[in-house]
Design a protein around this motif. Structure first.
Motif, PDB file in Angstrom:
ATOM      1  N   SER A  27      50.456  35.027  38.246  1.00  0.00           N
ATOM      2  CA  SER A  27      49.124  34.508  38.565  1.00  0.00           C
ATOM      3  C   SER A  27      48.846  34.607  40.057  1.00  0.00           C
ATOM      4  O   SER A  27      49.752  34.567  40.883  1.00  0.00           O
ATOM      5  CB  SER A  27      48.967  33.066  38.083  1.00  0.00           C
ATOM      6  N   ARG A  28      47.583  34.756  40.379  1.00  0.00           N
ATOM      7  CA  ARG A  28      47.094  34.879  41.752  1.00  0.00           C
ATOM      8  C   ARG A  28      45.812  34.060  41.866  1.00  0.00           C
ATOM      9  O   ARG A  28      45.281  33.556  40.877  1.00  0.00           O
ATOM     10  CB  ARG A  28      46.784  36.344  42.100  1.00  0.00           C
ATOM     11  N   PHE A  62      41.571  37.386  48.545  1.00  0.00           N
ATOM     12  CA  PHE A  62      42.478  37.316  47.413  1.00  0.00           C
ATOM     13  C   PHE A  62      43.891  37.609  47.863  1.00  0.00           C
ATOM     14  O   PHE A  62      44.121  38.314  48.838  1.00  0.00           O
ATOM     15  CB  PHE A  62      41.992  38.171  46.254  1.00  0.00           C
ATOM     16  N   ASN A  63      44.859  36.991  47.187  1.00  0.00           N
ATOM     17  CA  ASN A  63      46.256  37.048  47.633  1.00  0.00           C
ATOM     18  C   ASN A  63      47.100  37.999  46.800  1.00  0.00           C
ATOM     19  O   ASN A  63      48.264  37.769  46.601  1.00  0.00           O
ATOM     20  CB  ASN A  63      46.864  35.638  47.632  1.00  0.00           C
ATOM     21  N   TRP A  98      41.038  32.070  39.239  1.00  0.00           N
ATOM     22  CA  TRP A  98      42.447  32.251  38.929  1.00  0.00           C
ATOM     23  C   TRP A  98      42.583  33.638  38.324  1.00  0.00           C
ATOM     24  O   TRP A  98      41.773  34.040  37.482  1.00  0.00           O
ATOM     25  CB  TRP A  98      42.876  31.171  37.954  1.00  0.00           C
ATOM     26  N   VAL A  99      43.587  34.387  38.741  1.00  0.00           N
ATOM     27  CA  VAL A  99      43.777  35.751  38.257  1.00  0.00           C
ATOM     28  C   VAL A  99      45.132  35.853  37.574  1.00  0.00           C
ATOM     29  O   VAL A  99      46.146  35.434  38.127  1.00  0.00           O
ATOM     30  CB  VAL A  99      43.707  36.772  39.415  1.00  0.00           C
ATOM     31  N   ILE A 104      39.782  34.707  35.872  1.00  0.00           N
ATOM     32  CA  ILE A 104      39.180  33.593  35.141  1.00  0.00           C
ATOM     33  C   ILE A 104      38.315  32.859  36.157  1.00  0.00           C
ATOM     34  O   ILE A 104      38.820  32.358  37.161  1.00  0.00           O
ATOM     35  CB  ILE A 104      40.255  32.677  34.538  1.00  0.00           C
ATOM     36  N   TYR A 105      37.005  32.829  35.917  1.00  0.00           N
ATOM     37  CA  TYR A 105      36.027  32.411  36.920  1.00  0.00           C
ATOM     38  C   TYR A 105      35.687  30.927  36.836  1.00  0.00           C
ATOM     39  O   TYR A 105      35.516  30.380  35.747  1.00  0.00           O
ATOM     40  CB  TYR A 105      34.729  33.207  36.746  1.00  0.00           C
ATOM     41  N   PHE A 106      35.547  30.306  38.008  1.00  0.00           N
ATOM     42  CA  PHE A 106      35.038  28.945  38.174  1.00  0.00           C
ATOM     43  C   PHE A 106      33.989  29.021  39.285  1.00  0.00           C
ATOM     44  O   PHE A 106      34.324  29.043  40.466  1.00  0.00           O
ATOM     45  CB  PHE A 106      36.173  27.982  38.532  1.00  0.00           C
TER      46      PHE A 106
END
Length: 166
Positions: free
Chosen positions: A73-74, A106-107, A60-61, A26-28
């Motif tokens: 979530s990641r 990314f985590n 947010w992933v 989900i892009y910001f």
């Protein structure tokens, strides 16, 4: 100079893309661009407006596991830089193609991709609908590939289809 905010949703392309879960970013995104003005007009590309852009982002992933349907979530963050060529179709409607790349972090450690430093490469098509000289609605479709250019293994990459509005 152009600037704005883009949001959007992504979806992992297939189970081969990420065997354990579906990858949903989900892009910001903040978008900052500057037109590159040629000294002379090219006979074919004369109306094309070429823009160099930077897009810092925090995404947010959501991962949805195939077997259990469990959600987790990641986060990922970074900056993409690239070029965009906009072509006017009507006085207030422009179509474009774009391509860019940039460093990200990314985590999420997955079967196919090591967590940490990666590159996010993207190719997109979209449209701008101008309400006046200062405001427009932007819609786009982008393909994105994330990998770490074999710095760490595994490095098979994660691919997503992405839909944006801004």
């Amino acid at each position: 100079i152009e600037y704005g905010f883009i949001t959007g949703l992504g979806n992992g392309m297939s189970r081969n893309n990420l065997p354990e879960a579906i990858y949903h970013p989900i892009y910001f995104i903040a978008h900052i661009g500057s037109s590159l003005k040629p000294k002379t007009q090219h006979p074919i590309w004369g109306k094309c407006i070429v823009t160099f852009y930077n897009e810092p982002q925090v995404n947010w992933v959501v991962l949805r596991e195939y077997e259990s349907n469990e959600l987790s979530s990641r986060m990922e963050f970074g900056i993409n830089s690239g070029l965009k060529c906009m072509y006017p179709i009507l006085p207030n409607w422009y179509l474009y193609v774009s391509g860019g790349s940039g460093p990200h972090f990314f985590n999420t450690e997955t079967v196919r991709q090591y967590k940490g430093f990666i590159f996010s490469d993207n190719f997109g098509v979209g449209a701008y609908f101008f309400s006046n000289k200062q405001w427009s609605l932007h819609v786009a479709f982008r393909l994105r590939h994330m990998s770490n250019i074999n710095i760490w293994m595994p490095n098979n990459g994660i691919n997503t289809f992405n839909y944006h509005i801004g």
